[in-house]
Design an enzyme around this catalytic site. Structure first.
Site, short mmCIF file in Angstrom:
data_model
loop_
_atom_site.label_atom_id
_atom_site.label_comp_id
_atom_site.label_asym_id
_atom_site.label_seq_id
_atom_site.Cartn_x
_atom_site.Cartn_y
_atom_site.Cartn_z
N LYS A 268 42.88 36.77 37.23
CA LYS A 268 44.30 37.04 36.86
C LYS A 268 45.08 36.02 37.98
O LYS A 268 44.54 36.00 39.33
CB LYS A 268 44.57 38.45 37.22
CG LYS A 268 46.08 38.87 36.84
CD LYS A 268 46.14 40.41 37.02
CE LYS A 268 47.52 41.05 36.79
NZ LYS A 268 47.68 42.44 37.39
N SER B 158 47.60 48.88 35.19
CA SER B 158 47.69 47.55 34.87
C SER B 158 46.34 46.92 34.46
O SER B 158 46.03 45.83 34.17
CB SER B 158 48.41 46.48 36.19
OG SER B 158 49.59 46.82 35.67
N SER C 266 49.81 45.06 33.38
CA SER C 266 49.94 43.60 33.43
C SER C 266 48.88 42.44 33.57
O SER C 266 49.05 41.31 33.42
CB SER C 266 50.66 43.35 34.96
OG SER C 266 49.75 43.67 35.93
#
Length: 494
Positions: free
Chosen positions: A97, A202, A178
């Site tokens: 990420k 997330s 997210s």
């Protein structure tokens, strides 16, 4: 390096049929365990794996369905594949990420234009561990910008730098956030595993929405150094994978102190407590959940229904009160030590205003503006008291109290309701996700595919007490073997 490539070319010329078979061997949805076995059996090589996934990314992420889950590919991936260290993850491609620092050719930006061009000086602690275990960092995944803490009107999966990530099961629907890019990429078969982060939902939300495994470990189990922060009290990295066994494998590498515990037939006699207050009211989700509970009962699991989770609402409200105060402090500290043109939250807010057309075409930065006002000593002290009470209510007096009251192995519920349509003008439709209690307590939370409602994935949650990560993963592994609910995405256009 040149000699190695010449030898590979010569081998292809001498045995084209055998080598071509090797090139076809990796399947899009081969697991980390599958790929390790293939490498050990010399059915493939780390370089062939990297080439395979790069081709699939070009076909599915960059063109075709255009899932748009990957922000940036690692230009050194092929070189690393030929030199990667022996270890638990030898030669295995992993995506990271974009709020996790890598000191290489790639950027680390949290999806924001403000951090472009100012690369971190060192790898995040977890990236160092991945490299030492032999993993190949394949690229950086898109995310909800700033891990979805900029605005209450945001669209999950959108960042100014990366654009919009879509759900591979239905491209018109949200991948959730997210860690949207991490989850969507694994679900689409663009890599066998990815690393996401969670502050509240997330990891487990996009994992369940995209129909894969997501694990939020006990906060602190994975070193958080080098992760762009929201609050150190809740932030943690965690694996997104095709199977629970793969998540367990990654935890052995990522965590400071984690040992997998093989427990055969762990569901037989296990006591699982149903959190009805976290399960929502979606009739099809609840029907799927009831059918799954019956499978568990048939397998010998003891289902304890109507378990109360004390203080959940109060703990969540207190944690939110503290979070924006902590965001200002933690983000200021991070930006200052990182350097670059933006060195504080105030400067970040100003940057966004100056670049409103590119940074804020769809939603604003209301949470940032609110957090910037929360820096007085009195407010900070109140936030510290709120955080302390929130963690007590969510943990010892919440999850722990529920587990002890019924002598439970874990708490369970449906992770999510099916995600909604993407609407950049209106923002997220905010379907139910059962994430807050474990997030506030800092306790482990695992989501495993449970099935589909109207073609969209729904997950099944296991929540445990602090540092019970191995036990929760063991429960999830046997649940996964029982239900076999994951399936490849359809890339449906509507």
């Amino acid at each position: 390096m040149q000699r190695r490539r010449l030898l590979q070319s010569a081998a292809l010329a001498l045995c084209p049929a055998a080598c071509e078979k090797k090139r076809r061997s990796p399947l899009p949805f081969a697991t980390l365990a599958d790929l390790t076995s293939m490498i050990q059996a010399e059915q493939t090589t780390p370089l062939l794996l990297v080439e395979h996934f790069l081709e699939r990314i070009a076909q599915i992420d960059r063109s075709g369905p255009r899932v748009n889950s990957i922000l940036e590919l690692n230009p050194e991936a092929k070189t690393i594949a030929t030199t990667c260290k022996p270890g638990l993850l030898h030669g295995l491609p992993v995506l990271i990420k974009d709020n996790i620092e890598t000191a290489d050719a790639m950027q680390t930006t949290a999806g924001s234009l403000a951090l472009r061009g100012h690369k971190p000086k060192r790898d995040a602690a977890l990236v160092t561990r991945l490299r030492e275990a032999g993993a190949v960092i394949l690229g950086k995944t898109n995310l909800s910008e700033w891990a979805n803490i900029r605005s209450p009107n945001s669209t999950s999966g959108w960042s100014a730098r990366g654009g919009l990530t879509r759900n591979p099961h239905r491209l018109t629907h949200s991948a959730s956030g997210s860690s949207s890019g991490s989850a969507a990429a694994v679900a689409a078969g663009l890599a066998p595993a990815a690393i996401g982060t969670e502050t509240n939902g997330s990891i487990v939300s996009p994992a369940s929405a995209c129909g894969i495994v997501g694990f939020k470990p006990t906060v602190g189990l994975i070193n958080g150094a080098g992760i762009i922060p929201i609050t150190h009290h809740q932030d943690t990295a965690g694996p997104l994978t095709l199977t629970v066994r793969d998540a367990e494998l990654l935890m052995q590498v990522l965590a400071e102190n984690f040992t997998a515990t093989p427990l055969p037939d762990i569901l037989i006699g296990a006591r699982l407590g149903v959190l009805r207050t976290q399960s929502g009211k979606h009739p099809q989700v609840l029907a799927l959940f009831e059918a799954t509970l019956q499978k568990l009962r048939d397998a010998g699991t003891i289902i304890v229904d109507l378990v109360e989770l004390p203080n959940a609402r109060e703990a969540g409200a207190l944690a939110w009160k503290a979070l924006l105060i902590e965001l200002r402090a933690d983000l200021n500290a991070y930006l200052e030590q990182r350097g670059g043109d933006v060195r504080s939250l105030a400067e970040l807010i100003a940057f966004n205003e100056q670049h409103r057309d590119t940074e804020m075409p769809h939603f604003g930065q209301e949470f940032f503006a609110q957090a910037e006002q929360l820096g007085t000593p009195e407010i900070i002290a109140a936030g510290q008291e709120a955080r302390k009470l929130a963690m007590q209510l969510a943990g010892p007096e919440g999850i722990d109290a529920a587990l002890k009251a019924h002598d439970l192995d874990a708490l369970i519920c449906p992770t999510n309701d099916p995600v909604g349509l993407i609407d950049l003008k209106s923002g997220d439709t905010n379907e139910r996700v059962a994430s807050t209690p474990a997030a506030v307590a800092g306790y482990p939370h695992l989501t495993v595919p449970m099935g589909f409602v109207d073609g969209l994935p729904v997950g099944f949650s296991f929540i445990g007490t602090a540092n019970d990560d191995a036990h929760i993963l063991a429960l999830g592994h046997h649940f996964e073997q029982l239900t076999q609910a994951r399936r490849a995405p359809a890339f449906s256009a509507g």
